[in-house]
Design a protein around this motif. Structure first.
Motif, short mmCIF file in Angstrom:
data_model
loop_
_atom_site.label_atom_id
_atom_site.label_comp_id
_atom_site.label_asym_id
_atom_site.label_seq_id
_atom_site.Cartn_x
_atom_site.Cartn_y
_atom_site.Cartn_z
N LEU A 68 1.00 -1.62 -0.01
CA LEU A 68 0.24 0.42 0.03
C LEU A 68 0.55 1.66 -0.10
CD1 LEU A 68 -2.67 -1.12 2.92
CD2 LEU A 68 -3.06 -0.49 -0.29
N ALA A 69 1.96 1.14 0.77
CA ALA A 69 2.48 2.38 0.99
C ALA A 69 3.63 2.70 -0.08
CB ALA A 69 3.59 2.22 2.19
N PHE A 74 1.36 0.28 -8.94
CA PHE A 74 -0.04 0.54 -9.69
C PHE A 74 -0.54 1.12 -9.83
CE2 PHE A 74 4.76 0.78 -11.79
CZ PHE A 74 4.69 1.45 -12.33
N SER A 75 -1.39 -0.48 -8.53
CA SER A 75 -3.23 -0.60 -8.45
C SER A 75 -3.20 0.60 -7.34
CB SER A 75 -2.97 -1.85 -7.81
OG SER A 75 -2.40 -2.11 -6.64
N GLN A 76 -2.37 1.80 -7.14
CA GLN A 76 -3.17 2.20 -5.73
C GLN A 76 -2.26 3.47 -5.61
OE1 GLN A 76 -4.15 2.38 -2.59
NE2 GLN A 76 -4.92 0.78 -3.68
N LYS A 77 -2.81 3.56 -7.44
CA LYS A 77 -2.68 5.27 -8.22
C LYS A 77 -4.03 5.71 -9.09
CE LYS A 77 2.20 5.61 -8.56
NZ LYS A 77 3.31 5.87 -7.48
N PRO A 78 -5.08 6.39 -8.22
CA PRO A 78 -4.97 7.10 -7.09
C PRO A 78 -4.81 5.95 -5.57
CG PRO A 78 -7.18 7.27 -8.20
CD PRO A 78 -5.60 6.78 -9.04
N LYS A 79 -4.31 6.63 -4.54
CA LYS A 79 -4.50 5.73 -3.86
C LYS A 79 -5.65 5.55 -2.98
CE LYS A 79 0.15 5.91 -2.22
NZ LYS A 79 0.71 4.97 -1.81
N SER A 80 -6.30 4.31 -2.60
CA SER A 80 -7.23 4.18 -2.02
C SER A 80 -6.95 5.07 -0.53
CB SER A 80 -7.28 2.83 -1.46
OG SER A 80 -7.13 2.21 -2.66
N ARG A 81 -8.61 5.34 -0.58
CA ARG A 81 -9.08 6.05 1.11
C ARG A 81 -10.11 5.18 1.69
NH1 ARG A 81 -8.59 9.64 -3.04
NH2 ARG A 81 -10.05 10.09 -2.33
#
Length: 158
Positions: A68-69, A74-81
């Motif tokens: 996650l960090a 790339f699966s976290q672009k954009p980051k999950s919130r």
């Protein structure tokens, strides 16, 4: 001394750490033998001999947090919130003499990434122990209301 208020404060603090993506501080809440469990069946009793949505030890939690960090995830672009809306926790056991502390909290959890918004409801059960004067998570169990529904990828932690 561990009190019902300190247990409640601990649970609210854990949700705040998740909502603000303070992953290392959240991991520090777990005991070395702690587990994070999301059963696949209603009132499931065994996380090992029955399939679960998640059953992770501290090592697996650390791997997920590193992913996650990571800047190259790339699966976290954009980051999950995420956002946790918690009902006041119910303390089901507070026995400092035996080191037994348990709570159950109803929640609504929202997770979003980009224009996708997912919402889950359920109960979080915390089995806590005292370690060096601090509470630590021995087991965090997430029971979803719609446990038997098809799920997309749950990226973060409820």
């Amino acid at each position: 001394m561990i009190t019902e208020k300190s247990i409640t404060d601990f649970i609210y603090r854990e949700a705040e750490l998740l909502d603000t993506m303070q992953w290392d501080a959240w991991l520090a809440l777990f005991h070395a033998s702690g587990r994070y469990w999301m059963p696949l069946e209603w009132q499931q009793q065994d996380p090992v001999l029955q399939p679960s949505l998640m059953y992770e030890d501290l090592l697996l939690l650390k791997v997920r947090v590193e992913r996650l960090a990571g800047e190259r995830t790339f699966s976290q672009k954009p980051k999950s919130r995420c956002h946790h809306l918690l009902q006041a926790p119910t303390i089901t056991a507070c026995d400092p003499a035996n080191g037994l502390f348990k709570a159950r909290t109803s929640f609504i959890y929202t997770e979003t990434r980009g224009d996708v918004l997912e919402r889950y409801s359920g109960w979080a059960s915390h089995d806590l122990i005292e370690s060096d004067g601090h509470l630590k998570i021995k087991l965090k169990r997430i029971d979803l209301v719609n446990f038997d529904a098809p799920f997309g990828n749950i990226q973060l932690f409820m």
